[in-house]
Design an enzyme around this catalytic site. Structure first.
Site, PDB file in Angstrom:
ATOM      1  CE  LYS A  18       0.661  -2.905   1.099  1.00 58.89           C
ATOM      2  NZ  LYS A  18       1.289  -3.017  -0.197  1.00 58.89           N
ATOM      3  CG  ASP A  57       0.063  -1.478  -7.824  1.00 64.73           C
ATOM      4  OD1 ASP A  57      -0.877  -1.347  -7.003  1.00 64.73           O
ATOM      5  OD2 ASP A  57       0.957  -2.340  -7.716  1.00 64.73           O
ATOM      6  CE1 TYR A  60       6.502  -7.893  -4.569  1.00 62.71           C
ATOM      7  CE2 TYR A  60       4.938  -6.687  -3.209  1.00 62.71           C
ATOM      8  CZ  TYR A  60       5.489  -7.878  -3.632  1.00 62.71           C
ATOM      9  OH  TYR A  60       5.028  -9.060  -3.097  1.00 62.71           O
TER      10      TYR A  60
HETATM   11  C1  LIG Z   1       1.560  -4.212  -1.127  1.00 57.61           C
HETATM   12  C2  LIG Z   1       1.546  -3.970  -2.584  1.00 57.61           C
HETATM   13  C3  LIG Z   1       1.104  -4.952  -3.486  1.00 57.61           C
HETATM   14  C4  LIG Z   1       0.802  -6.367  -3.069  1.00 57.61           C
HETATM   15  O1  LIG Z   1      -0.238  -6.434  -2.170  1.00 57.61           O
HETATM   16  P1  LIG Z   1      -0.366  -7.764  -1.253  1.00 57.61           P
HETATM   17  O2  LIG Z   1      -1.655  -7.549  -0.537  1.00 57.61           O
HETATM   18  O3  LIG Z   1       0.832  -7.765  -0.364  1.00 57.61           O
HETATM   19  O4  LIG Z   1      -0.407  -8.921  -2.160  1.00 57.61           O
HETATM   20  C5  LIG Z   1       0.978  -4.606  -4.818  1.00 57.61           C
HETATM   21  N1  LIG Z   1       1.288  -3.367  -5.252  1.00 57.61           N
HETATM   22  C6  LIG Z   1       1.737  -2.415  -4.419  1.00 57.61           C
HETATM   23  C7  LIG Z   1       2.055  -1.064  -4.954  1.00 57.61           C
HETATM   24  C8  LIG Z   1       1.881  -2.686  -3.059  1.00 57.61           C
HETATM   25  O5  LIG Z   1       2.377  -1.741  -2.254  1.00 57.61           O
END
Ligand SMILES: *Cc1c(COP(=O)(O)O)cnc(C)c1O
Length: 426
Positions: free
Chosen positions: A263, A235, A141
């Protein structure tokens, strides 16, 4: 007001009563609690019930709720103004802190969410490679932008199908979906398509449960990208400052062409970022012609929270060892209890992240994760909530340890698990 009443009120004016779908507890067939406040490792609902919190805002709060250092930095900074729409030195300071941890990256740009970071990284990668096609991995994701809301089509070598209504087919057609930890599936796609210039991956996947990539696989992926001039985006929105201080880089040593962060780098406030070598980052506007902007980008309060978090991470010796030890204590305990009760379980830990699947199959990719017993998970989750332990309300999420947790807290959670699991098969 009870949780149920609050949920009812919310549902009248907010779709599903929530601003992010997983919060609705739909996957576990129950209803969510509504939060009054939180402190350290615990979160309290509006009925006054307290839960040991393994969600920690889905990752950002590595020191737990209301950490004094971060709270102080936020309050002091907020008094100087909440947002300027002009630059402040705080942005440069946080940029330097992150780039110091990732010395092979030269420049970074701040945005407000992980979704924005990966969306911008994809645009930058396309601007650099001059090719529209991208590969992502099933079960990974990367936020909810159009290009990335794509799931595997019928065969791995065909382009993906949209995984959300409202995503144009013409956008999804440029996203190809490969199988996680399966390098042949990547080669198959590349051999049939010559318009692919970008590969994006969660090097330590945390959005199908916790499923780390295998070192050989990630290495092979890097090699393929080098050979074919493909931009590799790692990512690390979740794994950065979570799986280790330097995310997957600290574990595998694999360098990305673009890294995305989120995060933890915002310490609980809206901040995320993407970073790369100067050659690539120079394409971003105003230096280059890849457009990217944001009213609240580099928000001073978020920057202050990020600076306080990353500084505290640097100043806390053996932080990740301590968090990992607690994570292993919890998952080893779960394994033992599951075994005593004849329940199949797979567990995994990377630094402060942990995962568990109710299956007897080792989980290396999304299809493996889907073999989990979701009914059992629902019952387990609801039981744990009743016992005062807040685990992510989906089998396909990661759990988070925070520095405010103690051995006693883990014992508390394991005692709850003992009680819940002994009733699961009845
Ligand atoms: C949480 C997450 C996202 C999206 O971040 P948001 O701040 O919720 O838009 C993208 N990539 C990864 C791997 C994530 O865990």
């Amino acid at each position: 007001m009870t949780n149920l009443q609050a949920f009812k009120e919310a549902k009248k004016v907010i779709p599903g009563g929530v601003d992010s779908p997983v919060r609705a507890f739909g996957n576990v067939g129950s209803h969510p609690f509504f939060v009054k406040s939180a402190k350290g490792a615990y979160i309290e609902d509006i009925e006054g019930k307290k839960y040991l919190d393994f969600v920690q805002s889905w990752g950002p709060l590595i020191f737990g709720h209301c950490d004094e250092t971060i709270e102080k930095a936020v309050i002091q900074t907020a008094k100087n103004g909440l947002s300027f729409g002009a630059s402040s030195p705080l942005e440069t300071k946080l940029a330097n802190l992150i780039l110091k941890d990732f010395p092979y990256l030269d420049m970074i740009r701040f945005v407000s969410s992980g979704t924005e970071a990966t969306m911008s990284a994809i645009r930058l990668a396309r601007g650099y490679s001059k090719k529209d096609g991208i590969i992502k991995f099933e079960g990974n994701y990367h936020g909810h932008s159009d290009s990335l809301l794509v799931k595997a089509g019928s065969g791995a070598a065909t382009f993906g199908a949209t995984s959300s209504a409202g995503v144009p087919k013409s956008v999804a057609e440029n996203t190809f979906v490969a199988i996680y930890n399966n390098i042949e599936s990547v080669k198959e796609i590349l051999n049939k398509n010559d318009n692919i210039g970008t590969i994006i991956i969660e090097p330590i996947a945390g959005n199908m449960g916790l499923v780390p990539s295998k070192p050989d696989f990630l290495k092979a992926l890097r090699k393929i990208c080098d050979e074919r001039n493909i931009v590799l985006i790692l990512d690390e929105v979740m794994s950065g400052y979570r799986a280790s201080k330097t995310g997957s880089f600290g574990i595998y040593g694999i360098k990305a062409d673009i890294v995305t962060f989120g995060k933890v780098i915002g310490g609980g406030i809206n901040a995320a970022a993407f970073a790369a070598k100067k050659e690539i980052m120079s394409l971003i506007s105003p230096l280059g012609d890849v457009y990217q902007a944001g009213t609240l980008s580099g928000n001073p309060v978020a920057m202050a929270a990020g600076i306080a978090s990353l500084t505290k991470i640097s100043n806390t010796s053996n932080l990740y060892e301590k968090l990992e030890k607690l994570a292993i204590k919890f998952t080893d305990g779960l394994k033992k209890i599951a075994k005593e009760n004849g329940i199949s379980i797979q567990t995994c830990v990377r630094g402060s992240m942990f995962g568990y699947f109710f299956t007897d199959k080792e989980v290396e990719n999304y299809a493996d994760a889907l073999t989990s017993d979701l009914k059992l998970f629902s019952k387990f989750h609801t039981g744990m909530i009743n016992e005062g332990v807040f685990l992510a309300p989906s089998q396909f999420e990661t759990g988070f340890i925070c520095d405010a947790m103690s051995e006693e807290d883990i014992d508390f959670a394991l005692n709850a698990a003992k009680k819940v699991m002994s009733n699961l098969k009845k």
